[in-house]
Scaffold this active site. Structure first.
Site, mmCIF file in Angstrom:
data_model
loop_
_atom_site.group_PDB
_atom_site.id
_atom_site.type_symbol
_atom_site.label_atom_id
_atom_site.label_comp_id
_atom_site.label_asym_id
_atom_site.label_seq_id
_atom_site.Cartn_x
_atom_site.Cartn_y
_atom_site.Cartn_z
ATOM 1 C CB CYS A 39 -0.958 0.007 1.188
ATOM 2 S SG CYS A 39 -1.940 -1.479 1.316
ATOM 3 C CG HIS A 73 -3.212 3.151 2.608
ATOM 4 N ND1 HIS A 73 -3.734 2.859 1.368
ATOM 5 C CD2 HIS A 73 -3.282 1.995 3.321
ATOM 6 C CE1 HIS A 73 -4.096 1.591 1.339
ATOM 7 N NE2 HIS A 73 -3.837 1.038 2.506
ATOM 8 C CG ASN A 80 -6.666 -1.256 1.529
ATOM 9 O OD1 ASN A 80 -5.970 -0.723 0.663
ATOM 10 N ND2 ASN A 80 -6.153 -1.819 2.610
#
Ligand code: UT7
Length: 329
Positions: free
Chosen positions: A116, A256, A286
């Site tokens: 990520c 994020h 996500n």
């Protein structure tokens, strides 16, 4: 290296056509519900790649939008850095497929995997290449088709992730605009907490691997959560230190997008009111490496970022990896 040296001059993003809402899981036979997912994560829906959609197609669409916004043509690109944990193929890189698809005939192209945090790492690599004089125009993409590597029988993970791509074009800084600070860290001693145990060369795919689902993502959610909160707090501190700024100097924070509770904890630590924090986890889930560049593109196009504003980016992901950037637009 004297900063700012590199700046983001154009952004774009792309998502698959199909939306999967929290309510749609029931029809898939997954024992979950909208209330649990919303309360624990803030996610309401995510995009899922279908037939004919791939990491290459999404990345190329995002890249074209970013190049258009930047006023740059594909042959002008010197380097393509594609951050992903879900490449179309393990060999060759997806970056070379994007290079061929968009016609970036002069570009060197390669993938990086920092999960990520990948886009943050990619921007730092681009800046380094520019500092060395090896590149003038760099395309940094963060993109995932995680739906293809999640275990659709594991409710702990399959509700969390989504697909998409975000792209950014970087060029030399002008008028003091650009990257003011950049920070990258990792801790591989915690690699097992969020991983894809098999499917690589250590443990190739076998019928047994498929039966146990170990070619898919596995995650110790609570442990990952704690580490995410701790590491994103540290990353925001380092970003501000590096730029010699206080949180009051930051106009927008783009963290994020993994979980609204992690985002809120990061904002609280950094002293950023939620009005100055960009949130779209509700609509995308996500999307790992794609999450920050998708959010950046949305924020720019919605007018949340204007010339002269200072934006802080904070990432965290499998590895663990974490990192941050402060950028003046
Ligand atoms: O991108 C960077 C990496 N990823 C992250 O940053 C994600 C980090 N972790 C998280 O966001 C959270 O830990 C989760 C959202 C994954 C889980 O939230 P949690 O509050 O930590 O829940 P939990 O793992 O402690 O699970 C609580 C309960 C369990 O039931 P029991 O054992 O308490 O009876 C789970 O079985 O919730 C159950 N559960 C679910 N229930 C309904 C787990 N997944 C689901 C689900 N629907 N989808």
């Amino acid at each position: 290296m004297k900063r700012p040296l590199a700046m983001i001059v154009g952004t774009g993003h792309a998502v698959p056509k199909r939306i999967l809402t929290n309510h749609d899981f029931a029809a898939l036979g997954i024992d979950t519900n909208d209330e649990w997912i919303t309360e624990r994560t803030g996610i309401k829906q995510r995009y899922i790649a279908g037939d004919g959609e791939s990491l290459t197609s999404l990345s190329s669409e995002a890249a074209r939008a970013a190049m258009k916004a930047a006023g740059v043509t594909a042959p002008e690109l010197d380097v393509i850095v594609l951050a992903t944990a879900s490449p179309d193929r393990l060999l060759p890189s997806t970056a070379v497929e994007v290079q061929a698809t968009i016609g970036a005939t002069r570009a060197a192209a390669f993938d990086i995997d920092a999960a990520c945090t990948g886009w943050v790492y990619g921007v730092k690599i681009a800046e380094g290449l520019m500092a060395m004089g090896d590149a003038e125009t760099v395309l940094v993409i963060g993109a995932e088709t995680l739906s293809r590597i999640v275990n659709w029988k594991d409710r702990n993970t399959c509700v969390l992730f989504g697909d998409g791509a975000g792209a950014t074009v970087l060029k030399r800084s002008t008028k003091g605009r650009g990257i003011l600070s950049a920070y990258m860290r990792s801790d591989g001693s915690l690699a097992d907490l969020l991983q894809r145990p098999a499917g690589g060369s250590l443990r190739p795919v076998t019928p047994e691997v498929i039966a146990e689902g170990s070619n898919c993502i596995t995650m110790a959610g609570r442990e990952v959560f704690k580490n995410a909160v701790r590491s994103m707090a540290e990353a925001s501190d380092r970003a501000l230190d590096g730029a010699k700024l206080a949180s009051s100097d930051i106009d927008l924070m783009i963290p994020h997008q993994a979980n609204i509770r992690i985002i809120e904890a990061t904002a609280k630590h950094a002293g950023m009111p939620m009005e100055k924090v960009y949130v779209n986890v509700d609509r995308y889930g996500n999307t790992s490496a794609a999450s920050i560049p998708i959010a950046l593109d949305e924020a720019l196009r919605a007018g949340r970022i204007k010339e002269g504003m200072t934006v802080m980016f904070v990432g965290f992901g499998a590895g663990f990896t974490w990192g941050s950037l402060v950028v003046r637009f």
